[in-house]
Scaffold this active site. Structure first.
Site, mmCIF file in Angstrom:
data_model
loop_
_atom_site.group_PDB
_atom_site.id
_atom_site.type_symbol
_atom_site.label_atom_id
_atom_site.label_comp_id
_atom_site.label_asym_id
_atom_site.label_seq_id
_atom_site.Cartn_x
_atom_site.Cartn_y
_atom_site.Cartn_z
ATOM 1 N N GLY A 67 0.811 -1.213 0.000
ATOM 2 C CA GLY A 67 0.000 0.000 0.000
ATOM 3 C C GLY A 67 0.846 1.266 0.000
ATOM 4 O O GLY A 67 0.360 2.340 -0.366
ATOM 5 N N SER A 68 2.092 1.159 0.407
ATOM 6 C CA SER A 68 2.978 2.335 0.404
ATOM 7 C C SER A 68 3.678 2.511 -0.938
ATOM 8 O O SER A 68 4.230 3.571 -1.205
ATOM 9 C CB SER A 68 4.022 2.216 1.521
ATOM 10 O OG SER A 68 3.397 2.391 2.758
ATOM 11 N N SER A 109 6.837 4.503 3.658
ATOM 12 C CA SER A 109 6.299 3.389 4.445
ATOM 13 C C SER A 109 5.299 3.971 5.426
ATOM 14 O O SER A 109 5.668 4.788 6.275
ATOM 15 C CB SER A 109 7.404 2.652 5.202
ATOM 16 O OG SER A 109 6.815 1.777 6.144
ATOM 17 N N SER A 111 3.621 2.660 7.978
ATOM 18 C CA SER A 111 3.923 2.360 9.387
ATOM 19 C C SER A 111 5.300 2.897 9.781
ATOM 20 O O SER A 111 5.548 3.209 10.932
ATOM 21 C CB SER A 111 3.911 0.846 9.613
ATOM 22 O OG SER A 111 4.931 0.250 8.815
ATOM 23 N N THR A 114 8.460 -1.094 7.994
ATOM 24 C CA THR A 114 8.594 -2.175 7.017
ATOM 25 C C THR A 114 10.078 -2.370 6.696
ATOM 26 O O THR A 114 10.757 -1.431 6.272
ATOM 27 C CB THR A 114 7.779 -1.828 5.750
ATOM 28 O OG1 THR A 114 6.415 -1.684 6.165
ATOM 29 C CG2 THR A 114 7.868 -2.887 4.688
ATOM 30 N N ARG A 161 -3.449 1.024 2.701
ATOM 31 C CA ARG A 161 -4.077 1.183 1.378
ATOM 32 C C ARG A 161 -5.113 2.298 1.368
ATOM 33 O O ARG A 161 -5.387 2.881 0.323
ATOM 34 C CB ARG A 161 -4.681 -0.149 0.919
ATOM 35 C CG ARG A 161 -5.744 -0.716 1.836
ATOM 36 C CD ARG A 161 -6.001 -2.178 1.518
ATOM 37 N NE ARG A 161 -7.029 -2.795 2.339
ATOM 38 C CZ ARG A 161 -6.839 -3.240 3.572
ATOM 39 N NH1 ARG A 161 -5.655 -3.117 4.154
ATOM 40 N NH2 ARG A 161 -7.822 -3.826 4.241
ATOM 41 N N GLU A 246 -6.617 -7.543 -0.929
ATOM 42 C CA GLU A 246 -6.593 -7.135 0.478
ATOM 43 C C GLU A 246 -7.991 -6.861 1.045
ATOM 44 O O GLU A 246 -8.277 -7.236 2.177
ATOM 45 C CB GLU A 246 -5.701 -5.906 0.663
ATOM 46 C CG GLU A 246 -4.239 -6.233 0.390
ATOM 47 C CD GLU A 246 -3.283 -5.116 0.781
ATOM 48 O OE1 GLU A 246 -3.447 -4.539 1.865
ATOM 49 O OE2 GLU A 246 -2.383 -4.809 -0.010
ATOM 50 N N HIS A 262 -0.066 -9.978 -26.996
ATOM 51 C CA HIS A 262 1.095 -10.662 -27.562
ATOM 52 C C HIS A 262 1.426 -11.960 -26.837
ATOM 53 O O HIS A 262 2.449 -12.576 -27.108
ATOM 54 C CB HIS A 262 2.302 -9.722 -27.544
ATOM 55 C CG HIS A 262 2.073 -8.506 -28.403
ATOM 56 N ND1 HIS A 262 2.322 -8.504 -29.753
ATOM 57 C CD2 HIS A 262 1.563 -7.293 -28.097
ATOM 58 C CE1 HIS A 262 1.999 -7.309 -30.240
ATOM 59 N NE2 HIS A 262 1.534 -6.562 -29.259
ATOM 60 N N LYS A 356 4.635 -10.773 8.673
ATOM 61 C CA LYS A 356 5.567 -9.809 9.265
ATOM 62 C C LYS A 356 5.996 -10.284 10.658
ATOM 63 O O LYS A 356 7.160 -10.184 11.026
ATOM 64 C CB LYS A 356 4.922 -8.422 9.362
ATOM 65 C CG LYS A 356 4.749 -7.752 8.009
ATOM 66 C CD LYS A 356 4.241 -6.320 8.129
ATOM 67 C CE LYS A 356 4.022 -5.713 6.756
ATOM 68 N NZ LYS A 356 3.494 -4.368 6.755
HETATM 69 C C1 F6R Z 1 -1.991 -2.260 2.788
HETATM 70 C C2 F6R Z 1 -1.141 -3.141 3.584
HETATM 71 C C3 F6R Z 1 0.196 -3.567 3.063
HETATM 72 C C4 F6R Z 1 1.276 -2.599 3.583
HETATM 73 C C5 F6R Z 1 2.674 -3.196 3.344
HETATM 74 C C6 F6R Z 1 3.795 -2.252 3.725
HETATM 75 O O1 F6R Z 1 -3.141 -1.893 3.501
HETATM 76 O O2 F6R Z 1 -1.498 -3.451 4.686
HETATM 77 O O3 F6R Z 1 0.229 -3.664 1.670
HETATM 78 O O4 F6R Z 1 1.164 -1.355 2.961
HETATM 79 O O5 F6R Z 1 2.783 -4.376 4.077
HETATM 80 O O6 F6R Z 1 3.620 -1.716 4.997
HETATM 81 P P1 F6R Z 1 3.783 -0.147 5.208
HETATM 82 O O7 F6R Z 1 2.782 0.477 4.297
HETATM 83 O O8 F6R Z 1 3.478 0.117 6.628
HETATM 84 O O9 F6R Z 1 5.181 0.159 4.834
#
Ligand code: F6R
Length: 381
Positions: A67-68, A109, A111, A114, A161, A246, A262, A356
């Site tokens: 999502g980032s 990112s 959060s 990541t 997201r 998601e 193609h 994670k």
């Molecule tokens: C989207 C989602 C994941 C995170 C990805 C990276 O809602 O939960 O696609 O975006 O795991 O984490 P962040 O965005 O915190 O770097």
């Protein structure tokens, strides 16, 4: 199947309240537009017309995951006709060899924790790139502050997201402020108006018979959605595929015209019974070039006729940004309604979190990064 016009029932399924958040996407863009122009940039970025510290910027890279990263993909596709330097999105632990002092790297990112994004940050600093981070906090905010790197602090507390407006908007605005592109404010403002109008048309209160997002979701339910768009909308097609994954918790695939003509068309010749389980989602535009329009029409006739159904979604608005964001918005809502019609809460992403969690602590990557940041700090003193 759940009745999408039963607001009480869909409210009970949507425990995380993602539908309400998505409907208000326009408001997040409005907020993001104002903080992106207000965010403090070091004077060497703001006033130098793209020549920070006397270096010419020759490449722009966005590093992030999931999502980032998608904001970076949209940014790349939207600016392909505007920005005179290559723009690339990279996901992973390492950065391409071509990154150097003349590269602007956005590390994004939501959060801020990541591990791939943190590795990219350290790698980009090591390569002496001009680094700018976009995050709601976490380690990325802390690393940025410690090394005195420009960073855009975005509001936290949303699923990444859903935070797309916060993660996307700073990228073009900063490019404009650096002087790499001309003003895009008007296009972003137009996008907000378009999304606001669409939000009224696609709101939960609008019954299914008049609501394109609800009716599309109902048609897709029970099938696997496969999304196609023209190559310049590849990020929109990819976004919709990931939103089906998601939000709707379903497999989904994507492709682009003309590339799919193609190779992929051959896969439809002998699918066995599989094609009957596929819904085709076509991302369309009223001003498609004739060579794209014709391809899509021929592909529909030769290939997609076999699918369970074909849904064509048209963009709204004038500018390229508004058109792309209108399709993203429509797709986001379809994916949320698809979850709800299947009785699934769209918000939780348990398997991503479990991944994670299981990876955390398996190797001492973070302590290595921390040690490297500490030594970078010392060198800068
Ligand atoms: C989207 C989602 C994941 C995170 C990805 C990276 O809602 O939960 O696609 O975006 O795991 O984490 P962040 O965005 O915190 O770097």
């Amino acid at each position: 199947m759940v009745d999408l016009d039963d607001l009480k029932e869909i409210g009970e399924i949507d425990k995380g309240g993602i539908l309400g958040l998505c409907i208000k996407t326009w408001a997040l863009y409005e907020e993001a537009l104002s903080f992106s122009y207000e965010v403090e940039l070091p004077s060497y970025m703001e006033s130098s017309g793209g020549y920070p510290h006397g270096r010419e910027l020759r490449k722009v890279v966005v590093a992030g995951m999931g999502g980032s990263a998608i904001g970076g993909c949209l940014f790349r596709d939207m600016l392909r006709d505007e920005v005179g330097v290559p723009v690339e999105v990279v996901g992973g632990y390492t950065l391409p060899a071509y990154l150097d002092e003349e590269t602007l790297v956005f590390v994004v990112s939501y959060s801020g924790n990541t591990e791939e994004a943190l590795c990219s940050f350290v790698n980009a600093v090591r390569k002496r790139c001009l680094v700018c981070t976009v995050t709601s906090g976490g380690q990325l905010a802390s690393f940025s502050k410690r090394l005195n790197m420009p960073f855009v602090k975005v509001p936290g507390g949303l699923p990444p997201r859903v935070a797309l407006p916060y993660l996307f908007t700073p990228l073009p605005v900063i490019l404009e402020r650096i002087g790499l592109i001309s003003s895009i404010k008007e296009e972003l403002e137009e996008s907000i108006q378009v999304l606001r109008r669409l939000a009224e048309e696609l709101a939960p209160e609008v019954p299914l018979r008049d609501n394109l997002a609800k009716s599309s979701a109902q048609t897709i339910a029970g099938t696997t959605p496969v999304v196609f768009g023209p190559y310049y909308y590849s990020s929109v097609a990819y976004r919709l595929k990931t939103q089906f994954n998601e939000n709707s918790k379903t497999l989904s695939f994507w492709g682009v015209f003309p590339e799919m003509n193609h190779n992929e068309v051959m896969g439809w010749e002998r699918t066995g019974p599989l094609h009957k389980l596929i819904s085709i989602i076509l991302l369309r535009d009223r001003d498609e070039a004739p060579y794209i329009k014709e391809r899509i029409e021929i592909t529909k006739r030769l290939v997609f006729e076999k699918a369970s159904n074909v849904i064509e979604l048209y963009s709204s608005g004038q500018s390229k940004i508004a058109r792309m964001l209108s399709l993203v918005f429509l797709g986001d809502l379809i994916s949320v309604y698809l979850a709800l019609v299947r009785g699934i809460d769209p918000t939780p992403v348990r398997t991503i979190e479990q991944m994670k969690k299981e990876l955390r602590g398996k190797y001492d990557l973070l302590s290595k990064l921390e040690a490297e940041i500490r030594s970078m700090e010392k060198r800068r003193r």
